[in-house]
Design a protein around this motif. Sequence first.
Motif, PDB file in Angstrom:
ATOM      1  N   LEU A  97       0.823  -1.203   0.000  1.00 48.03           N
ATOM      2  CA  LEU A  97       0.000   0.000   0.000  1.00 48.03           C
ATOM      3  C   LEU A  97       0.863   1.261   0.000  1.00 48.03           C
ATOM      4  CD1 LEU A  97      -2.783  -1.047   2.526  1.00 48.03           C
ATOM      5  CD2 LEU A  97      -3.131  -0.500   0.124  1.00 48.03           C
ATOM      6  N   GLU A  98       1.953   1.229   0.763  1.00 46.48           N
ATOM      7  CA  GLU A  98       2.849   2.380   0.806  1.00 46.48           C
ATOM      8  C   GLU A  98       3.463   2.639  -0.564  1.00 46.48           C
ATOM      9  OE1 GLU A  98       5.668   1.509   3.839  1.00 46.48           O
ATOM     10  OE2 GLU A  98       4.384   2.228   5.468  1.00 46.48           O
ATOM     11  N   GLN A  99       3.865   1.572  -1.253  1.00 49.08           N
ATOM     12  CA  GLN A  99       4.462   1.745  -2.575  1.00 49.08           C
ATOM     13  C   GLN A  99       3.462   2.346  -3.559  1.00 49.08           C
ATOM     14  OE1 GLN A  99       7.692   1.384  -3.474  1.00 49.08           O
ATOM     15  NE2 GLN A  99       7.988   1.095  -1.267  1.00 49.08           N
ATOM     16  N   ARG A 100       2.228   1.878  -3.472  1.00 46.52           N
ATOM     17  CA  ARG A 100       1.204   2.429  -4.351  1.00 46.52           C
ATOM     18  C   ARG A 100       0.879   3.878  -3.999  1.00 46.52           C
ATOM     19  NH1 ARG A 100       0.981   0.847  -9.280  1.00 46.52           N
ATOM     20  NH2 ARG A 100       1.078  -1.410  -9.423  1.00 46.52           N
ATOM     21  N   PHE A 101       0.913   4.187  -2.721  1.00 49.36           N
ATOM     22  CA  PHE A 101       0.650   5.569  -2.315  1.00 49.36           C
ATOM     23  C   PHE A 101       1.750   6.485  -2.825  1.00 49.36           C
ATOM     24  CE2 PHE A 101       0.769   9.217   0.530  1.00 49.36           C
ATOM     25  CZ  PHE A 101      -0.562   9.580   0.569  1.00 49.36           C
ATOM     26  N   LEU A 102       2.982   6.009  -2.835  1.00 51.53           N
ATOM     27  CA  LEU A 102       4.074   6.818  -3.361  1.00 51.53           C
ATOM     28  C   LEU A 102       3.873   7.119  -4.835  1.00 51.53           C
ATOM     29  CD1 LEU A 102       7.190   5.168  -1.648  1.00 51.53           C
ATOM     30  CD2 LEU A 102       6.095   7.330  -1.068  1.00 51.53           C
ATOM     31  N   LYS A 103       3.238   6.175  -5.558  1.00 50.45           N
ATOM     32  CA  LYS A 103       3.004   6.368  -6.988  1.00 50.45           C
ATOM     33  C   LYS A 103       1.764   7.199  -7.254  1.00 50.45           C
ATOM     34  CE  LYS A 103       2.385   3.767 -11.294  1.00 50.45           C
ATOM     35  NZ  LYS A 103       2.276   2.415 -11.906  1.00 50.45           N
ATOM     36  N   ALA A 122      -3.969  13.981   5.198  1.00 53.19           N
ATOM     37  CA  ALA A 122      -3.101  13.848   4.028  1.00 53.19           C
ATOM     38  C   ALA A 122      -1.623  13.929   4.380  1.00 53.19           C
ATOM     39  CB  ALA A 122      -3.455  14.907   2.990  1.00 53.19           C
ATOM     40  N   GLY A 123      -1.243  14.919   5.163  1.00 50.86           N
ATOM     41  CA  GLY A 123       0.162  15.065   5.542  1.00 50.86           C
ATOM     42  C   GLY A 123       0.658  13.885   6.351  1.00 50.86           C
ATOM     43  N   PHE A 124      -0.149  13.415   7.278  1.00 48.72           N
ATOM     44  CA  PHE A 124       0.224  12.268   8.110  1.00 48.72           C
ATOM     45  C   PHE A 124       0.418  11.018   7.262  1.00 48.72           C
ATOM     46  CE2 PHE A 124      -0.677   8.674  10.883  1.00 48.72           C
ATOM     47  CZ  PHE A 124       0.079   8.962  12.001  1.00 48.72           C
ATOM     48  N   LEU A 125      -0.474  10.787   6.304  1.00 49.81           N
ATOM     49  CA  LEU A 125      -0.369   9.621   5.433  1.00 49.81           C
ATOM     50  C   LEU A 125       0.885   9.702   4.563  1.00 49.81           C
ATOM     51  CD1 LEU A 125      -4.087   9.255   4.270  1.00 49.81           C
ATOM     52  CD2 LEU A 125      -2.856   7.811   5.905  1.00 49.81           C
ATOM     53  N   ALA A 126       1.185  10.890   4.058  1.00 51.19           N
ATOM     54  CA  ALA A 126       2.381  11.056   3.234  1.00 51.19           C
ATOM     55  C   ALA A 126       3.645  10.785   4.039  1.00 51.19           C
ATOM     56  CB  ALA A 126       2.422  12.464   2.644  1.00 51.19           C
ATOM     57  N   GLY A 127       3.675  11.264   5.278  1.00 50.23           N
ATOM     58  CA  GLY A 127       4.825  11.003   6.134  1.00 50.23           C
ATOM     59  C   GLY A 127       4.951   9.538   6.496  1.00 50.23           C
ATOM     60  N   THR A 128       3.838   8.887   6.766  1.00 45.09           N
ATOM     61  CA  THR A 128       3.841   7.472   7.105  1.00 45.09           C
ATOM     62  C   THR A 128       4.384   6.630   5.953  1.00 45.09           C
ATOM     63  OG1 THR A 128       1.940   7.743   8.577  1.00 45.09           O
ATOM     64  CG2 THR A 128       2.389   5.520   7.786  1.00 45.09           C
ATOM     65  N   ALA A 129       4.004   6.993   4.717  1.00 43.23           N
ATOM     66  CA  ALA A 129       4.452   6.261   3.529  1.00 43.23           C
ATOM     67  C   ALA A 129       5.860   6.651   3.098  1.00 43.23           C
ATOM     68  CB  ALA A 129       3.480   6.486   2.380  1.00 43.23           C
ATOM     69  N   ARG A 130       6.491   7.562   3.816  1.00 41.23           N
ATOM     70  CA  ARG A 130       7.829   8.042   3.489  1.00 41.23           C
ATOM     71  C   ARG A 130       7.886   8.653   2.093  1.00 41.23           C
ATOM     72  NH1 ARG A 130       8.023   6.398   8.273  1.00 41.23           N
ATOM     73  NH2 ARG A 130       9.900   5.562   9.266  1.00 41.23           N
ATOM     74  N   MET A 131       6.835   9.394   1.722  1.00 39.16           N
ATOM     75  CA  MET A 131       6.873  10.101   0.452  1.00 39.16           C
ATOM     76  C   MET A 131       8.040  11.092   0.468  1.00 39.16           C
ATOM     77  SD  MET A 131       3.970  12.531  -1.346  1.00 39.16           S
ATOM     78  CE  MET A 131       2.909  11.137  -1.753  1.00 39.16           C
ATOM     79  N   PRO A 132       8.852  11.140  -0.588  1.00 39.14           N
ATOM     80  CA  PRO A 132       9.971  12.098  -0.611  1.00 39.14           C
ATOM     81  C   PRO A 132       9.479  13.510  -0.307  1.00 39.14           C
ATOM     82  CG  PRO A 132      10.146  10.590  -2.447  1.00 39.14           C
ATOM     83  CD  PRO A 132       8.822  10.305  -1.805  1.00 39.14           C
ATOM     84  N   ARG A 190      -8.853   3.979  -8.676  1.00 45.67           N
ATOM     85  CA  ARG A 190      -7.791   3.379  -9.484  1.00 45.67           C
ATOM     86  C   ARG A 190      -6.694   2.828  -8.590  1.00 45.67           C
ATOM     87  NH1 ARG A 190      -4.629   6.364 -14.537  1.00 45.67           N
ATOM     88  NH2 ARG A 190      -3.345   4.567 -15.129  1.00 45.67           N
ATOM     89  N   PHE A 191      -6.390   3.542  -7.531  1.00 39.39           N
ATOM     90  CA  PHE A 191      -5.383   3.109  -6.559  1.00 39.39           C
ATOM     91  C   PHE A 191      -5.765   1.753  -5.961  1.00 39.39           C
ATOM     92  CE2 PHE A 191      -4.109   3.077  -2.042  1.00 39.39           C
ATOM     93  CZ  PHE A 191      -2.736   3.193  -2.156  1.00 39.39           C
TER      94      PHE A 191
END
Length: 215
Positions: A97-103, A122-132, A190-191
């Motif tokens: 799920l994290e990889q898909r969220f990054l995409k 949104a910000g918390f989810l992005a940080g959790t997924a380690r989005m650059p 789609r995700f």
Amino acid sequence: MLDRIMEWIADYGTVIVFATILIESSGLPVPGESMLVAAGVLAGQGRIGFWEILLAAWAGGALGDNVGYALGRRYGRGFVYRYAGRFGISKSQVARLEQRFLKRGPPIILFARFIFILRQLAGFLAGTARMPYGRFSFYNVLGAGLWPAAYCGGAYLLGAAVEQYLAMGRWVFAAVGLCFVVALGLTIHRFLREIRSEAGKEDGGLPPEPDASSQ
């Protein structure tokens, strides 16, 4: 509520707008949308500067999501791993799920501003997924500008005739929100479809269970 918020803005100006949007974007459910509408109405009536309000909301939104991102990056993964198992989600599924969220996450970060709850998370989810952080910052700053521009700008155009057109204005805001809901819904659909497709391929690739009758 709109009248009360307008009184607060009249008393405290851009400070209350900045603080409210900052707190909401950090993760707490405070009335950010109502604040933007009320501020736009006051700006349209000439009681407060439009660009001051817009910049305050933009800065509060961008900084608030950075707080959420930092919290997610520091504590989010531990929180998810701790509670995901209770819902039958394994660590490998979380990683997928994290990889898909990054995409697929950037459009979600952009449009989430227009959706209650997602705006806070949104910000918390992005940080959790380690989005650059660079990618997150770009879409975060862009979304933080589009959101107040749409709501505060719409209210600004109606501000001079608020008593006559406020009811119609609500439909305008609802229409704008609906457009972003549809766009975000398609992105999330789609995700999730891609996640299910990958899970199906993995399940199909597993060796068949041995037939007990043949033993």
